[in-house]
Write an enzyme that holds these catalytic residues in place. Structure first.
Site, PDB file in Angstrom:
ATOM      1  N   ASP A   1       0.867  -1.165   0.000  1.00  0.00           N
ATOM      2  CA  ASP A   1       0.000   0.000   0.000  1.00  0.00           C
ATOM      3  C   ASP A   1       0.915   1.230   0.000  1.00  0.00           C
ATOM      4  O   ASP A   1       1.889   1.265   0.761  1.00  0.00           O
ATOM      5  CB  ASP A   1      -0.851   0.002   1.279  1.00  0.00           C
ATOM      6  CG  ASP A   1      -2.232   0.565   1.009  1.00  0.00           C
ATOM      7  OD1 ASP A   1      -3.205   0.070   1.599  1.00  0.00           O
ATOM      8  OD2 ASP A   1      -2.306   1.490   0.182  1.00  0.00           O
TER       9      ASP A   1
ATOM     10  N   ASP B   1      -2.962   4.646  -2.300  1.00  0.00           N
ATOM     11  CA  ASP B   1      -4.022   5.116  -1.401  1.00  0.00           C
ATOM     12  C   ASP B   1      -4.513   6.520  -1.784  1.00  0.00           C
ATOM     13  O   ASP B   1      -3.710   7.434  -1.954  1.00  0.00           O
ATOM     14  CB  ASP B   1      -3.428   5.158   0.031  1.00  0.00           C
ATOM     15  CG  ASP B   1      -4.476   5.451   1.075  1.00  0.00           C
ATOM     16  OD1 ASP B   1      -5.365   4.604   1.266  1.00  0.00           O
ATOM     17  OD2 ASP B   1      -4.412   6.531   1.680  1.00  0.00           O
TER      18      ASP B   1
ATOM     19  N   GLU C   1      -6.490   3.753  -5.616  1.00  0.00           N
ATOM     20  CA  GLU C   1      -7.766   3.911  -4.913  1.00  0.00           C
ATOM     21  C   GLU C   1      -8.268   5.311  -5.215  1.00  0.00           C
ATOM     22  O   GLU C   1      -7.587   6.303  -4.909  1.00  0.00           O
ATOM     23  CB  GLU C   1      -7.585   3.727  -3.405  1.00  0.00           C
ATOM     24  CG  GLU C   1      -8.932   3.755  -2.693  1.00  0.00           C
ATOM     25  CD  GLU C   1      -8.846   4.182  -1.260  1.00  0.00           C
ATOM     26  OE1 GLU C   1      -7.893   4.874  -0.890  1.00  0.00           O
ATOM     27  OE2 GLU C   1      -9.745   3.818  -0.484  1.00  0.00           O
TER      28      GLU C   1
ATOM     29  N   HIS D   1     -10.917  -3.209   3.648  1.00  0.00           N
ATOM     30  CA  HIS D   1     -10.729  -2.848   5.065  1.00  0.00           C
ATOM     31  C   HIS D   1     -11.471  -1.572   5.439  1.00  0.00           C
ATOM     32  O   HIS D   1     -11.448  -1.134   6.590  1.00  0.00           O
ATOM     33  CB  HIS D   1      -9.230  -2.697   5.354  1.00  0.00           C
ATOM     34  CG  HIS D   1      -8.652  -1.545   4.619  1.00  0.00           C
ATOM     35  ND1 HIS D   1      -8.521  -1.531   3.238  1.00  0.00           N
ATOM     36  CD2 HIS D   1      -8.226  -0.344   5.045  1.00  0.00           C
ATOM     37  CE1 HIS D   1      -8.016  -0.373   2.871  1.00  0.00           C
ATOM     38  NE2 HIS D   1      -7.833   0.366   3.937  1.00  0.00           N
ATOM     39  N   ASP D   2     -12.115  -0.943   4.427  1.00  0.00           N
ATOM     40  CA  ASP D   2     -12.879   0.290   4.704  1.00  0.00           C
ATOM     41  C   ASP D   2     -14.380   0.057   4.633  1.00  0.00           C
ATOM     42  O   ASP D   2     -15.151   1.024   4.641  1.00  0.00           O
ATOM     43  CB  ASP D   2     -12.551   1.354   3.637  1.00  0.00           C
ATOM     44  CG  ASP D   2     -11.175   1.923   3.819  1.00  0.00           C
ATOM     45  OD1 ASP D   2     -10.636   2.460   2.832  1.00  0.00           O
ATOM     46  OD2 ASP D   2     -10.631   1.811   4.927  1.00  0.00           O
TER      47      ASP D   2
END
Ligand code: TEU
Length: 578
Positions: free
Chosen positions: A99, A207, A264, A339-340
């Site tokens: 990430d 990210d 993302e 994970h969000d």
């Protein structure tokens, strides 16, 4: 891209001791190497492993506040452990993606500590500092009305008493935004990319990479939505005028290596933007679009809202994103939880004990037959589900959940109905649901860490029944069904990864069905998104189907030559057109 699917795992966290640092479970190897070993030993049919944020971090936002991009958070291990992990993965024909969180750093990063030390510091301009405005009493107020994403209702501008200026921090005050207008920042990020690629990492999840270019006159965002803290400032702090230029700069570095990237991009919506960013013309191989993750949000409101949706809504999203890949030379990242987000099983289907396995397999039936690169989030392959509704809010550890609850408790102190609604939204939408400890087996703490160590977050109470060990060798488990679906996907890559896409029966509100096809083959996926028995007749001009895989036995279908299809609750079936 040749990648069939990517697993995303989140780092493991242990108990904090008195000075707030973590007690590393006294396991023989770095906990996430242990996790990977377990995964490898499960003979998973996975191609790649993508890990999450491992860098050194104060953990205000679970690692998305990085204080050293070239070192590993000690509780996870060391740089040597990463080398071991990369080597172990390589033995299994797998690779490691990292990430890359470079829209912002931690406020403890040395860069920021220097930047905030004085107006003249050489790194002052590495971040976004503004004088702010003054109100009628001469008191300093933020430069504009942008609100934070994670710190509910807080201004996105944090006052610094030392230098008497505000710094921009769109997520939380502990995450100051980097100033990408500054060439030195871009060079520093390129250096981090080379550092990890030289170490053998195969690529990056970038990210909130649509946030790195901001509109430089920093205007106010639209008026607040009455009664809503949520400030749609994204029009200005994301997708700014230099985004393509910055992404091309990153692409130039990546082109020195053989890599894969996924960006993302929460606020990219426009198809031209998407195509400019991904696929053959774009700088990134693919992007995480948020259409599916926002499916049940009330339009124009924050995630802490809910609106009814149906299978027709879901088909519209798949139609749009799948066609992008085919019509516009794009490429899809297929995911439905991360994970969000909450667990997809709980959010889009039925996680009750009665229907959990059928529903998890039905979601797998859809997921494994959509075009592009598939992403499976840890536990999705087991049918792990949301935190039970009877857990107290205190068990929700994420900054976003805690901040929203603090805001709601104050804002709705005298409005019990609204406070109850806020609590319900946390139970529905919190990021915590996919952050409960991985459920490896039925031993204490689900094998996540030793019984003597209190995990950083409570293990879901259902771990004795829902865990990897219990499913590995069970041919009827959710895990085994995933393996069969992924095997079928691999055997027919030309269809399922690269092939054409056509929605069937687009208006039907209960069934998501579509055709996938290549020059030589045509396949059909039909999924019932309800707990009802249905007769479905939407298969269109397909004359006959040989049903090959399904989450119930296929007898009901293969014996009948009719294409008036009886669907059982949460049934998912895949068939070849004949
Ligand atoms: O998420 C960006 C983002 O869009 C999320 O903040 C999302 O809006 C929110 O989680 C919805 O609940 C990335 C990371 O995935 C997230 O974990 C970080 O908190 C965030 O960026 C800041 O780095």
């Amino acid at each position: 891209l040749g990648l069939d699917c990517i697993i995303t795992v989140n780092p493991i966290q242990g108990e904090r001791d008195e000075d707030g640092s973590y007690i590393v479970p006294d396991q023989d190897i770095g906990p996430w190497v242990k996790a990977v070993n377990k995964l490898m030993n499960n003979r998973c049919e996975y191609e790649n492993l993508s890990n999450k944020v491992l860098y050194k971090s104060p953990q205000v936002d679970m690692g998305y506040d990085v204080s050293d991009y070239k070192d590993i958070e000690p509780k996870y291990g060391t740089l040597m452990d990463v080398d071991d992990l990369i080597a172990e993965l390589g033995k299994r024909d797998m690779k490691l993606m990292m990430d890359l969180v470079v829209n912002h750093t931690s406020d403890q990063h040395p860069w920021f500590l220097e930047s905030r030390s004085s107006l003249e510091n050489p790194k002052r301009d590495w971040y976004i500092w503004k004088k702010g405005r003054v109100d009628k009493h001469g008191k300093p107020v933020p430069p504009n009305n942008w609100c934070r994403t994670l710190d509910t209702a807080e201004s996105a501008w944090e006052w610094d008493e030392v230098t008497k200026e505000y710094y921009l921090s769109v997520f939380s005050s502990a995450q100051p935004d980097l100033n990408w207008e500054n060439r030195e920042v871009r060079d520093a990020v390129h250096d981090i990319i080379r550092f990890w690629l030289n170490r053998g990492v195969c690529g990056f999840r970038l990210d909130v990479i649509d946030h790195i270019s901001k509109v430089q006159h920093f205007p106010d965002a639209e008026e607040k939505i009455p009664g809503q803290y949520y400030q749609p400032g994204d029009k200005f702090y994301a997708n700014g005028p230099r985004l393509t230029e910055y992404l091309q700069g990153i692409r130039k570095v990546l082109n020195e290596y053989d890599t894969i990237t996924v960006g993302e991009m929460p606020f990219v919506n426009d198809e031209d933007e998407i195509i400019r960013t991904v696929g053959l013309q774009g700088s990134l191989n693919m992007i995480f679009l948020f259409h599916l993750l926002n499916l049940d949000n009330e339009p124009g409101r924050s995630k802490w809202s809910y609106s009814e949706w149906d299978a027709a809504d879901m088909k519209r999203i798949h139609m749009r994103t799948q066609r992008l890949m085919i019509d516009r030379d794009g490429w899809n990242a297929v995911f439905c939880e991360n994970h969000d987000s909450p667990r997809s099983l709980s959010r889009f289907a039925d996680d009750s004990d009665e229907w959990r396995e059928y529903a998890a397999k039905m979601l797998c039936t859809k997921h494994s037959t959509l075009g592009g690169t598939g992403y499976i989030y840890q536990g999705q392959e087991l049918g792990m589900r949301n935190i039970p509704p009877d857990w107290p809010i205190s068990e929700y550890k994420d900054i976003e959940s805690q901040s929203y609850w603090k805001f709601a408790s104050k804002q709705f102190a005298n409005n019990h109905r609204k406070l109850e609604y806020a609590k319900k939204m946390i139970e529905l939408k919190a990021r915590d649901h996919t952050r409960t400890p991985m459920q490896w087996d039925a031993s204490p703490n689900a094998g996540f860490c030793k019984a003597s160590v209190k995990p950083w977050m409570r293990v879901n109470d259902d771990y004795p029944r829902i865990n990897a060990l219990d499913q590995l060798d069970n041919p009827h488990s959710v895990f085994s069904y995933w393996k069969r679906c992924l095997q079928l996907r691999k055997e027919h890559k030309e269809v399922f990864i690269y092939g054409g896409f056509e929605i069937l029966d687009p208006k039907h509100k209960d069934v998501v069905a579509y055709k996938r096809f290549s020059e030589h083959e045509c396949w059909v996926t039909v999924t019932n998104f309800t707990g009802k028995y249905l007769q479905w007749t939407g298969i269109g001009d397909i004359k006959a189907v040989e049903w090959v895989l399904g989450n119930y036995s296929l007898d009901l279908h293969n014996n009948s030559k009719s294409l008036d299809i009886s669907l059982r609750p949460w049934e998912g079936i895949i068939g070849r057109c004949i």
